[in-house]
Enzyme design. Structure first.
Site, short mmCIF file in Angstrom:
data_model
loop_
_atom_site.label_atom_id
_atom_site.label_comp_id
_atom_site.label_asym_id
_atom_site.label_seq_id
_atom_site.Cartn_x
_atom_site.Cartn_y
_atom_site.Cartn_z
N THR A 34 0.87 -1.31 0.00
CA THR A 34 -0.01 0.23 0.03
C THR A 34 1.02 1.17 0.15
O THR A 34 2.02 0.95 -0.01
CB THR A 34 -0.86 -0.02 1.29
OG1 THR A 34 -1.72 -1.23 1.29
CG2 THR A 34 -1.56 1.08 1.60
N THR A 72 -4.34 1.90 -2.11
CA THR A 72 -3.76 0.69 -2.28
C THR A 72 -4.37 -0.17 -3.34
O THR A 72 -5.42 0.03 -3.86
CB THR A 72 -3.81 -0.25 -0.88
OG1 THR A 72 -3.17 -1.52 -1.21
CG2 THR A 72 -5.46 -0.80 -0.80
N ASP A 123 -13.05 -12.07 4.74
CA ASP A 123 -13.12 -13.56 5.16
C ASP A 123 -14.54 -14.16 4.33
O ASP A 123 -15.06 -13.50 3.53
CB ASP A 123 -13.85 -13.38 6.76
CG ASP A 123 -12.90 -13.15 7.68
OD1 ASP A 123 -11.72 -13.34 7.35
OD2 ASP A 123 -13.05 -12.60 8.83
N GLY A 168 1.80 -1.58 4.75
CA GLY A 168 2.22 -2.61 5.33
C GLY A 168 1.39 -3.71 5.72
O GLY A 168 1.43 -4.29 6.66
#
Lengths: 612, 189
Positions: free
Chosen positions: A414, A432, A458, A502
């Site tokens: 990012t 990002t 998810d 990160g």
């Protein structure tokens, strides 16, 4: 029982010892033990970003009379061009903005939205979760909002046209930019096989399916043409017109699920920022599904701790910081989803009542075992009824990630930008594509790189809580991102702009950098460069006691052994590098007395500060 | 004989010129054709096996990919494609090391020999997969494959050419990486 009383006593003592800031508190201390570069200084405009061409573009726009918002968009477009693995018009972007005349911070959510045809059942093989399709390729691509975000900022607060601010980027897209050593190595090591698997991406970035060496000149004239079209026809060309048609054609040809309706439905969301105080500062971030709530909760907890009892970078300090980070991070997985589609809150995690309940869970000198679980801010704050018992950690167990994700070369990435102009207008924003080169393909002949936002969803169960997930993929919903831009005001004026990158190492990196500045009086450059620690790692689902500590901390004063004795699973020294993955941070701090701006940019990656 | 060789060279040159295929073979032995089912595994845990599996799928060939395939699993297949190359962090992620990988490789090759299973080695990671540990695997086992396919960038010192010649193994050297798909078409058709 004994441990609980210890915790309560500690919390009460910490609260009593909390000090109020004063002007003297901002004087920089020297930290000669860490080789650093100087913080950049200016009285006018300043830009921090991860490419010298990008910071230069922002400064160029301000010199031409543009304000911080014009400069921010020019910087972003230049990063799209010259740091293409990190960000792009089809990515996600979250902004905190301070228009000085209005005197208040606003937040903008230009995150990514799942197309209506993409459902969790697409990612199952033989009934089992198969995340490999979420990592790359057409089923990882969702509808991005970055370009819509840039243009929304420009239209609401800018003074220049898109044609003007895109000019520097278009020059480099058409004439080429030379690759840095960092990018050459990162691209090669990131996903060495991507050019072979995605020939349309390789067509522009990797001749003969081979990532190029440092110094090679890269051009992307197709993206330049896309920008020219948007400049001429407006943002509708991108979401409803000719560019949209080409992107949808390509996605469907590749087996993806985008429709023209999905693109046309995309809208940026202007929001009230997430707000709290830290001592006498007003602190702002972007509400979920951005992750500013995570470092904000960390900071709010830190406010209640008596840090005069700690030595910077001692084992005890790393322990306290880490336990704070683990608690706040768990909440992000619990409550950081799209509020339109899930039970989501940032505000409730920042109340004094909730912060006190969180601090009670910390046993100083000990690592909480296993996976620390989210608290219940609804119950603690009386929104729902019933007695609150802090959840016990779950036993840690390794999560089987997508096969390719387990390879080392996978780096979630990012990039963050801070901009302030001479008039005090300011922007702190993060954008990002997900991982390096996002979903690993160019969308037809548009020059636009697809994101892989689906990889941040998810499916049904949260691997963190082992319960039905608030972050599960839902058609039309926006996924949680680790992007967490922030801004602080003091007496109504910009005091700090901060953010980083990160993946899930971002929030602790930002928190540690802020603490370095506010608690340990480092200048902004030292604050982002000083050695850090990282619990878990930068990927999802790592909520155990694993702890990575950079060598300058780890190898002094027996810190490593002490941390092991506290219960941490310390990453071996042989696998711990100064430029590992402890998150990346960028910061601008404005001296309230002199109005001078001090800038710091990450030394672990290609961080730069430009001024005029 | 010389005249025949000369004609072969001329025809090869024409093929390269027309089709842009600069693959070369180091000897006159024909590459083996894979028999299905085909397993893809790794000696060294570099991710190239995934690349091969995905590219094969694109040309319509369904291969089974198991980075840590056991000798017992290998017995279920008629052909094994091995991607050669060490990734240290791949070792860490898979919980293996060079010694265990070498032992697994030896066991797989023994089962393959005993059960007449074809083994095709691919080294497509280039120079980046020519570290000391990768070389140990190459030197120990490259001579046991039934065909070797190597990207030229990883054969700059000629180690694969030498092994192929000494062991009389069919050998294909790729000038450019996209030719992996062409080779897979040949082997898997």
């Amino acid at each position: 029982m004994k441990l609980k009383w210890q915790s309560v006593a500690f919390t009460v003592t910490a609260a009593l010892m909390c000090s109020v800031t004063s002007a003297d508190a901002w004087v920089f201390k020297r930290y000669d033990q860490y080789p650093q570069r100087n913080a950049a200084v200016s009285q006018n405009g300043m830009v921090t970003a991860t490419s010298p061409l990008a910071t230069a573009a922002g400064i160029e726009i301000m010199k031409k009379g543009g304000n911080a918002f014009d400069a921010a968009v020019a910087t972003a477009l230049m990063l799209n061009a010259t740091d293409p693995s990190m960000c792009g018009p089809m990515g996600a972007a979250f902004f905190t903005l301070f228009p000085a005349k209005e005197g208040k911070v606003v937040a903008l959510d230009a995150g990514t939205m799942t197309p209506l045809g993409m459902t969790p059942d697409l990612y199952k093989t033989d009934g089992k979760e198969d995340r490999s399709k979420m990592l790359e390729g057409p089923l990882s691509w969702t509808i991005g909002g970055a370009l819509a975000g840039y243009i929304a900022v420009l239209e609401k607060y800018g003074t220049m046209t898109f044609a003007q601010v895109s000019e520097p980027a278009i020059y480099y897209l058409e004439n080429g930019f030379p690759m840095s050593q960092h990018d050459a190595e990162a691209w090669k090591n990131g996903f060495p096989d991507v050019p072979l698997l995605f020939p349309n991406l390789a067509r522009v970035f990797a001749k003969d399916a081979t990532w190029q060496e440092a110094g090679t000149v890269i051009k992307n004239p197709e993206l330049a043409q896309t920008y020219r079209t948007v400049a001429k026809e407006g943002i509708d060309a991108f979401y409803k017109g000719s560019i949209a048609k080409e992107m949808v054609r390509y996605v469907q040809e590749q087996g993806g699920y985008w429709t023209m309706d999905d693109l046309a439905a995309y809208k940026v969301q202007w929001k009230e920022p997430l707000k709290m105080t830290f001592k006498d500062l007003d602190v702002y971030g972007v509400p979920p599904p951005a992750s500013s709530m995570t470092w904000m909760q960390m900071l709010k907890m830190a406010e209640k701790v008596d840090w005069s009892k700690f030595q910077l970078h001692s084992a005890e300090y790393v322990n306290m910081m880490t336990e704070i980070e683990r608690l706040a991070h768990a909440d992000s997985y619990g409550w950081g989803g799209d509020p339109m589609f899930s039970k989501s809150t940032g505000d409730l995690t920042l109340t004094d009542k909730y912060i006190a309940s969180q601090l009670e869970r910390i046993v100083p000198g000990k690592a909480a075992p296993g996976k620390v679980q989210p608290g219940d801010p609804y119950k603690v704050n009386g929104v729902t009824t019933g007695e609150y018992t802090p959840p016990a950690p779950l036993p840690y167990k390794e999560v089987k990630l997508a096969l390719r994700e387990r390879f080392p070369e996978y780096p979630g990435q990012t990039t963050h930008i801070n901009v302030i102009d001479k008039d005090g207008n300011a922007v702190s924003f993060t954008h990002t594509l997900g991982t390096y080169f996002g979903g690993h393909d160019l969308l037809g002949n548009t020059g636009v790189i697809a994101n892989n936002a689906a990889n941040w969803d998810d499916l049904e169960i949260s691997h963190w809580t082992e319960a039905p997930s608030n972050l599960a993929m839902k058609p039309g919903a926006r996924n949680r991102w680790t992007l967490c831009p922030g801004m602080m005001l003091k007496d109504g004026k910009v005091f700090m702009l901060v953010g980083g990158s990160g993946a899930d190492s971002t929030q602790p990196a930002v928190f540690q950098a802020i603490m370095n500045r506010l608690q340990w009086n480092m200048n902004p450059q030292d604050a982002v460069s000083a050695p850090r620690h990282l619990y878990g790692d930068m990927r999802h689902y790592t909520a155990g006691t694993k702890l990575q500590v950079e060598p300058e901390i780890r190898d002094t004063n027996d810190v490593a052994q002490k941390l092991v004795d506290m219960g941490y699973d310390l990453v071996p020294a042989s696998q711990t590098y100064r430029v590992g993955t402890p998150g990346y941070a960028l910061m601008i701090w404005v001296d309230p007395e002199t109005n001078t701006r001090f800038g710091g940019a990450e030394t672990r990656i290609n961080g730069h500060v430009s001024v005029y | 004989m010389k005249r025949t060789q000369s004609w072969i060279a001329k025809i090869s040159a024409v093929v390269v010129a027309v089709f842009g295929l600069a693959m070369t073979t180091a000897n006159a032995v024909e590459p083996v054709k894979a028999e299905f089912p085909v397993l893809v595994t790794s000696f060294g845990q570099a991710p190239d096996g995934n690349t091969i599996t995905v590219l094969a799928k694109r040309i319509g060939a369904q291969l089974t990919y198991d980075t840590l395939a056991t000798p017992e699993k290998v017995k279920e297949f008629k052909t094994v494609i091995v991607s050669i190359g060490v990734s240290l962090k791949g070792f860490g992620a898979a919980g293996v090391n060079l010694d265990t990988e070498i032992a697994r490789a030896a066991d797989i090759l023994k089962v393959a020999k005993d059960d007449n299973i074809k083994v095709i080695g691919f080294h497509i990671g280039g120079e980046g997969r020519r570290d000391q540990m990768s070389d140990k695997i190459i030197e120990t086992y490259a001579g046991d494959f039934d065909t070797l396919v190597v990207y030229k960038d990883g054969n700059q010192d000629g180690i694969f050419t030498k092994i192929a010649q000494e062991k009389n193994i069919p050998f294909i050297e790729l000038e450019k990486l996209p030719q992996v798909s062409e080779v897979l078409k040949q082997i898997l058709k």
